[in-house]
Design a protein around this motif. Sequence first.
Motif, PDB file in Angstrom:
ATOM      1  N   ILE A 100       1.271  -1.005  -0.235  1.00 15.31           N
ATOM      2  CA  ILE A 100      -0.132  -0.203  -0.303  1.00 15.31           C
ATOM      3  C   ILE A 100       0.589   1.009  -0.209  1.00 15.31           C
ATOM      4  CG2 ILE A 100      -2.088  -0.628   1.151  1.00 15.31           C
ATOM      5  CD1 ILE A 100      -1.318   0.482   3.824  1.00 15.31           C
ATOM      6  N   ASN A 121     -13.082   5.321   5.880  1.00 17.79           N
ATOM      7  CA  ASN A 121     -12.209   4.896   5.149  1.00 17.79           C
ATOM      8  C   ASN A 121     -13.045   3.608   3.743  1.00 17.79           C
ATOM      9  OD1 ASN A 121     -10.918   3.082   2.149  1.00 17.79           O
ATOM     10  ND2 ASN A 121      -8.865   2.318   4.079  1.00 17.79           N
ATOM     11  N   GLN A 157      -8.889  -1.685  -0.052  1.00 24.35           N
ATOM     12  CA  GLN A 157      -8.173  -1.680   0.601  1.00 24.35           C
ATOM     13  C   GLN A 157      -7.443  -0.703   1.306  1.00 24.35           C
ATOM     14  OE1 GLN A 157      -5.531  -3.629  -0.818  1.00 24.35           O
ATOM     15  NE2 GLN A 157      -7.632  -4.077  -1.915  1.00 24.35           N
ATOM     16  N   LEU A 169      -5.718   2.618   3.502  1.00 26.05           N
ATOM     17  CA  LEU A 169      -4.576   3.646   3.377  1.00 26.05           C
ATOM     18  C   LEU A 169      -4.238   3.824   4.204  1.00 26.05           C
ATOM     19  CD1 LEU A 169      -8.088   5.941   2.902  1.00 26.05           C
ATOM     20  CD2 LEU A 169      -7.097   4.833   0.945  1.00 26.05           C
ATOM     21  N   SER A 183      -2.377   3.947  -0.963  1.00 26.24           N
ATOM     22  CA  SER A 183      -2.881   2.773  -1.312  1.00 26.24           C
ATOM     23  C   SER A 183      -1.980   1.904  -1.742  1.00 26.24           C
ATOM     24  CB  SER A 183      -4.589   2.748  -1.236  1.00 26.24           C
ATOM     25  OG  SER A 183      -4.703   1.975  -0.357  1.00 26.24           O
ATOM     26  N   SER A 184      -2.653   0.227  -2.144  1.00 26.47           N
ATOM     27  CA  SER A 184      -2.619  -0.302  -3.141  1.00 26.47           C
ATOM     28  C   SER A 184      -2.895  -0.415  -5.010  1.00 26.47           C
ATOM     29  CB  SER A 184      -3.359  -1.868  -2.654  1.00 26.47           C
ATOM     30  OG  SER A 184      -3.481  -3.309  -4.152  1.00 26.47           O
ATOM     31  N   ILE A 238      -7.065  -0.209  -5.259  1.00 27.12           N
ATOM     32  CA  ILE A 238      -7.997  -0.035  -5.015  1.00 27.12           C
ATOM     33  C   ILE A 238      -8.572   0.567  -5.492  1.00 27.12           C
ATOM     34  CG2 ILE A 238      -6.659   2.345  -4.755  1.00 27.12           C
ATOM     35  CD1 ILE A 238      -7.849   3.743  -2.198  1.00 27.12           C
TER      36      ILE A 238
END
Length: 281
Positions: free
Chosen positions: A126, A251, A255, A257, A274-275, A278
């Motif tokens: 992430i 969130n 994914q 944060l 993030s990923s 996301i």
Amino acid sequence: MLLALFMLIAQPVEVSDNLSISYEGKEIKSLHRSEVALSPFHYDFIDESKFIELTDSLESNVFREPVNASLDPHGRLISEKTGLKLNRELWKKTFYTRYFSEGPATIELPTETLYPKVDSELLSSIKEKMVGQYVTFFNSRNGERTHNIKLASDAINNYVIFPGEIFSFNAVVGKRTVEKGYLPAPVIVRGELSEGISGGICQVSSTLFNAVDKAGVKILERYSHSRKVPYVPPNRDATVSWYGPDFTFKNEYNQPLLVRSKVIGGQLIVTIFSSDTIQIK
């Protein structure tokens, strides 16, 4: 009768009734069974309150807080560390068994591993995709205010908000006190500029607000100052106070944060990562 009772009390403690408690092979406490008995003359029952008091005192000998994986100022990964705590269920079972056995006994404190919330694998996944960023500026020559901004910035740096989780600025940063290192600096109170402990904190919450807002998170609670502040446009601030307003958001993505916050000279930079997977709305 009184003489007999006195003689009983005056009898020396039998070593055979001692319980030795050890951790990693080293004795950390030795106690006589009478110390946790329901009464000095009745060993058939353990006093639960005395046992809990003993357990709480022993916990400090083994407890170790887990440490989340994090990123250093250069973005390099710092691995997580597991923690440790007393396995209270196994400890109670073992203690009761040894207590009601005959003669001296040794009890090794049983422990269980505490795993950090954020490990290296998760953090690595992430930290690549930037989903929001905001920069504000301040006078770095104001030492007290700069100091407070750095403290609060460090408190939110490397914080991970999982899917469905709510972030509270007050909960994460904690109470701003002299004991925690915060210094008196200009702060707005009821529309008036005055000196107060933790002046400058609202710049951190406001910068964070604008960064996560760019990331499209759901803002739950945000309040503006009663007068214009110089570091963000009108109505783009987020005032916070330990006994008053908080800044919170949720969130709602699939994914986690990651919040990265740093101070460079007179700049406060908050970035949200993030990923790659996301799903941004």
